[in-house]
Enzyme design. Sequence first.
Site, PDB file in Angstrom:
ATOM      1  N   CYS A  38       0.842  -1.201   0.000  1.00 19.57           N
ATOM      2  CA  CYS A  38       0.000   0.000   0.000  1.00 19.57           C
ATOM      3  C   CYS A  38       0.876   1.250   0.000  1.00 19.57           C
ATOM      4  CB  CYS A  38      -0.966  -0.056   1.185  1.00 19.57           C
ATOM      5  SG  CYS A  38      -2.361   1.059   0.994  1.00 19.57           S
ATOM      6  N   HIS A  92      -3.274  -5.971   1.137  1.00 18.38           N
ATOM      7  CA  HIS A  92      -2.599  -6.112   2.437  1.00 18.38           C
ATOM      8  C   HIS A  92      -2.511  -7.559   2.887  1.00 18.38           C
ATOM      9  CE1 HIS A  92      -2.469  -1.814   3.703  1.00 18.38           C
ATOM     10  NE2 HIS A  92      -3.490  -1.718   2.863  1.00 18.38           N
ATOM     11  N   GLU A 145      -0.877  -8.658   5.392  1.00 22.11           N
ATOM     12  CA  GLU A 145      -0.851  -8.711   6.868  1.00 22.11           C
ATOM     13  C   GLU A 145      -2.253  -8.586   7.477  1.00 22.11           C
ATOM     14  OE1 GLU A 145       0.083  -6.139   5.096  1.00 22.11           O
ATOM     15  OE2 GLU A 145      -0.961  -4.423   5.951  1.00 22.11           O
TER      16      GLU A 145
END
Lengths: 336, 228
Positions: B87, B202, B204
């Site tokens: 990002c 993302h 994570e």
Amino acid sequence: MQNTPSVQVPTNNLAQNEEYEGKAKIIRVLDEQTVLVKFKDDLTAFDGVKKATKKGKGHLNAQITKILFSYLQDKGIPTHFLEQLDDTTFRARKLRMIPVEFVIRNYSAGSFVRRYGLSKGMKLKKPILELFVKSDALHDPLIDPNVAIELGFLTRDEYEKGKLYSYLINDFLSQLFDQIGLTLVDFKLEFGIDQEGTLYLGDELSPDSMRLWKKGTQKSFDKDVFREDKGEVIEAYEYVYRRLSEINDFQPSPPEFMINLSIRLKPGIVDAEGAVVKRALTRLGLTQLSEARVGKLIDLKLSATNVLKSLETFAVGRTEFLINPLIEKSEISFDV
Amino acid sequence: MSTIGVIRFPGTNNELETKRSLERLGAQAKIIPHFKPELVREVAALYLPGGFSYGDYLRPGAVAKTTEIGIEIVRAADEGKPILGVCNGFQVLTELGLLPGALVKNTSTRFIAKWISIWIERSNSYLEDLAGTTLSLPIAHYSGSYYQTKDALEQMKQKQQIVARYSLTSGDVTPHANPNGSLENIAGIANKVGNVIGLMPHPERAIEPFHRTQHGKQIIASFLEAIK
């Protein structure tokens, strides 16, 4: 309509060892990069109608030019002066001269007074920049900057930088002449471009190209002495030279200047913000709107301690940080 | 096992879940704040998490390139250390010049936060082992639309630098699957060498049992594999 400018600068097309003799100087091409500039004793006025030869004038103008160019170079104003060769001669960068003269006026005098019906010696609220076409045949007519750019006499970038240098030179020179009790009334500058595309101050800076009055009076120490038969012109030039050469390492207070950078997304890059603005304006009734694009403005204020160094550093900062050249384009303007 | 540095600029806000996700997969991770650039040399790999570094001022990621830690990140990339920018981390990597192209505002004109699917391409990078899989991951960005010139994009394809494209859950890459107007649905790219990757989705945030998927584990596992 013809596209090539009707005004040609004769020194721009000289081959090696070729010479051009102007009214006050002789230019000889030494090699690809350098020329020799020789100052003559001749004095002319009114587009060459009034003429005279004054022994020693070439020497004085060469020396005064050298002092003033060295002083400006030290402040980061790039000039074509390289080294002095003898009393009346110096070596300079070979430039393609812009056929437009930049004139800065601090007080009303000369053609400015006649053109606008003013009284002589009026202090202007702000220094005024005027451009003139460099052509005796046309009697150096005043030209609007936009017209000069449209006609191809100079580019917008060259105009912007020439304007910046002109105002800064005015500030630096005014402070210098103030030290020796003289007021810088107005002066003329000529700029040129070297092979790398860098803009340099060319020509000369002497009492031939400026008006100097004794502070608080209108007593001339410049070519007006000759133009208006007000005394011995050589004595006036000698006075300027002597007083200038007495100054030791004068450090002017550096003027401030502004760099205004406008940034736009390149055509073809989708502008989401512009699209939202367009929809909003359409809701407000602006139905004819076909496109809206939103850009950025960055205003920087700098101290002119070394103008060239600042501009070079800024140029790197612009392309490496302030804009992303892949998606954005920018325009620069200056303000003093 | 070697340590992974999680870079935190002022305005980064994904560093905690990033560190935890790395630890979930058995790695050691430490957060490196921007004012400790020297720590970059002590770690084996770098994860640049999302957020709004330097408030996204000027352009997302732009200010990071003027910092000392920015210089250290470039050095780490040149040394061949695996780097993953997610990002805003992806935006920083393009601004640093480590990845080609630029990320501009979404063509939808909106901030987009939703789950999307990506198709992993054959590439020259450390995500090559995932080629041919479809992963479901979240995105959350305002400037995620990938832009590149035609010629440069061709060169990137020849060097197999396209890592991931937005797709349907079937893995089909269609205009309909493109959430933000990215050129050719590009969601992730690598540098020429393949040790630096930028991703808009993302990983994570797709790790924990309470996340909608745990597909992020596969990407992070491949990233960790690259360190060994």
